[in-house]
Scaffold this active site. Structure first.
Site, short mmCIF file in Angstrom:
data_model
loop_
_atom_site.label_atom_id
_atom_site.label_comp_id
_atom_site.label_asym_id
_atom_site.label_seq_id
_atom_site.Cartn_x
_atom_site.Cartn_y
_atom_site.Cartn_z
N LYS A 1 0.82 -1.18 -0.01
CA LYS A 1 0.04 0.14 0.06
C LYS A 1 0.92 1.37 -0.09
O LYS A 1 2.06 1.25 0.15
CB LYS A 1 -0.93 0.00 1.18
N PHE B 1 -15.30 3.49 7.28
CA PHE B 1 -13.86 3.68 6.85
C PHE B 1 -13.65 3.87 5.19
O PHE B 1 -12.63 4.10 4.95
CB PHE B 1 -13.07 2.68 7.45
N ARG C 1 -2.19 -14.50 3.83
CA ARG C 1 -2.83 -13.90 5.02
C ARG C 1 -2.30 -13.90 6.20
O ARG C 1 -2.34 -12.99 7.14
CB ARG C 1 -4.37 -14.39 4.99
N TYR D 1 -12.19 -1.43 -4.16
CA TYR D 1 -12.82 -1.58 -2.55
C TYR D 1 -14.38 -1.65 -2.40
O TYR D 1 -15.00 -1.32 -1.46
CB TYR D 1 -12.26 -0.49 -1.52
N THR E 1 -6.07 -7.59 10.09
CA THR E 1 -6.31 -6.27 9.80
C THR E 1 -5.59 -5.07 10.84
O THR E 1 -5.03 -4.24 10.44
CB THR E 1 -7.64 -5.90 9.56
N ARG F 1 2.33 -7.03 9.13
CA ARG F 1 1.60 -5.93 9.96
C ARG F 1 1.83 -5.51 11.35
O ARG F 1 2.01 -4.61 11.60
CB ARG F 1 -0.20 -6.16 9.73
N ASN G 1 -1.90 -0.10 7.05
CA ASN G 1 -1.33 -1.41 7.38
C ASN G 1 -0.50 -2.00 6.63
O ASN G 1 -0.42 -3.18 6.31
CB ASN G 1 -2.56 -2.33 8.09
N HIS H 1 -2.04 -5.39 1.35
CA HIS H 1 -3.43 -6.05 1.25
C HIS H 1 -3.10 -7.43 0.53
O HIS H 1 -2.18 -7.84 -0.08
CB HIS H 1 -4.11 -5.18 -0.09
N GLU I 1 -9.87 -9.22 -7.83
CA GLU I 1 -8.86 -8.42 -7.59
C GLU I 1 -7.60 -8.48 -8.67
O GLU I 1 -6.93 -7.50 -8.97
CB GLU I 1 -8.48 -8.47 -6.16
N1 UDP Z 1 -9.77 -0.53 7.33
C1 UDP Z 1 -9.82 0.58 8.20
N2 UDP Z 1 -10.79 0.31 9.40
C2 UDP Z 1 -11.34 -0.60 9.80
C3 UDP Z 1 -11.24 -1.94 8.73
C4 UDP Z 1 -10.62 -1.68 7.72
O1 UDP Z 1 -9.35 1.72 7.90
O2 UDP Z 1 -12.04 -0.74 10.53
C5 UDP Z 1 -9.03 -0.75 6.24
C6 UDP Z 1 -7.71 -1.30 6.36
O3 UDP Z 1 -6.51 -0.48 5.58
C7 UDP Z 1 -7.84 -2.61 5.71
C8 UDP Z 1 -8.85 -2.19 4.63
O4 UDP Z 1 -9.70 -1.33 5.10
O5 UDP Z 1 -6.57 -3.38 5.53
C9 UDP Z 1 -9.93 -3.43 4.10
O6 UDP Z 1 -10.39 -3.92 5.39
P1 UDP Z 1 -10.62 -5.45 5.39
O7 UDP Z 1 -11.48 -5.78 6.60
O8 UDP Z 1 -11.01 -6.16 3.93
O9 UDP Z 1 -9.21 -5.83 5.91
P2 UDP Z 1 -8.16 -6.80 5.15
O10 UDP Z 1 -8.79 -7.80 4.35
O11 UDP Z 1 -7.16 -5.85 4.49
O12 UDP Z 1 -7.25 -7.41 6.52
MG MG Z 2 -10.04 -7.61 2.91
#
Ligand code: UDP
Ligand code: MG
Length: 141
Positions: free
Chosen positions: A12, A60, A88, A52, A94, A105, A115, A118, A129
């Site tokens: 990112k 968010f 993952r 997204y 996350t 992370r 973070n 992705h 994606e």
């Molecule tokens: N994010 C955020 N606040 C939240 C949850 C997610 O800013 O409460 C952001 C964060 O950068 C995250 C992205 O949105 O990586 C996508 O969210 P997701 O729940 O899909 O998490 P990921 O799959 O990236 O772990």
């Molecule tokens: Mg996600």
């Protein structure tokens, strides 16, 4: 049973601006994931919103798509056995405060949003994606 899979990985904009591209790639290669496609893109706000779309309407979403279009990011397709789940795991949860010790992370994220990386979360989202950023000619086999 093991399944050969592909997944989308992104360094990112926070990871790129902080000089963490090499650190992330070192960990990917160290985990035996094969990088089969790679490019750098500075997304527009609209392109980030499209990527997204699954999070549209969430509190968010605005901030996330601003962040993801704030600077260049590195997109990659990874290939390997069970790579979706294994990548993952390498990324960590996350929220970095909940991420396991030693994950990308946990070690490098500064914020729930910023973070560093992705990763797709399932075969269906991975398919969407990967084709969002790459066509077939850009993927080596
Ligand atoms: N994010 C955020 N606040 C939240 C949850 C997610 O800013 O409460 C952001 C964060 O950068 C995250 C992205 O949105 O990586 C996508 O969210 P997701 O729940 O899909 O998490 P990921 O799959 O990236 O772990
Ligand atoms: Mg996600």
């Amino acid at each position: 049973m093991t399944i050969m899979e592909r997944t989308l990985a992104i360094v990112k904009p926070d990871g790129v601006s902080r000089g963490l591209i090499g650190e992330v790639i070192k960990r990917l290669e160290g985990s035996d994931f094969k990088i089969v496609a790679i490019k750098m893109l500075h997304l527009t706000k609209k392109q980030a919103e499209g990527f997204y779309d699954v999070h549209k309407g969430k509190p968010f979403f605005e901030s996330l798509t601003d962040f993801m279009s704030s600077g260049p990011a590195v997109m990659m397709i990874l290939e390997g056995e069970n790579v979706i789940a294994r990548y993952r795991e390498l990324m960590g949860a996350t929220h970095y405060k909940e991420a396991a010790e030693g994950t990308i992370r946990r070690e490098f994220a500064t914020d729930i949003e910023k973070n560093v990386v992705h990763g797709s979360d399932a075969p269906e989202t991975a398919a969407f994606e990967m084709t969002y950023y790459f066509n077939n000619l850009e993927i080596v086999s």
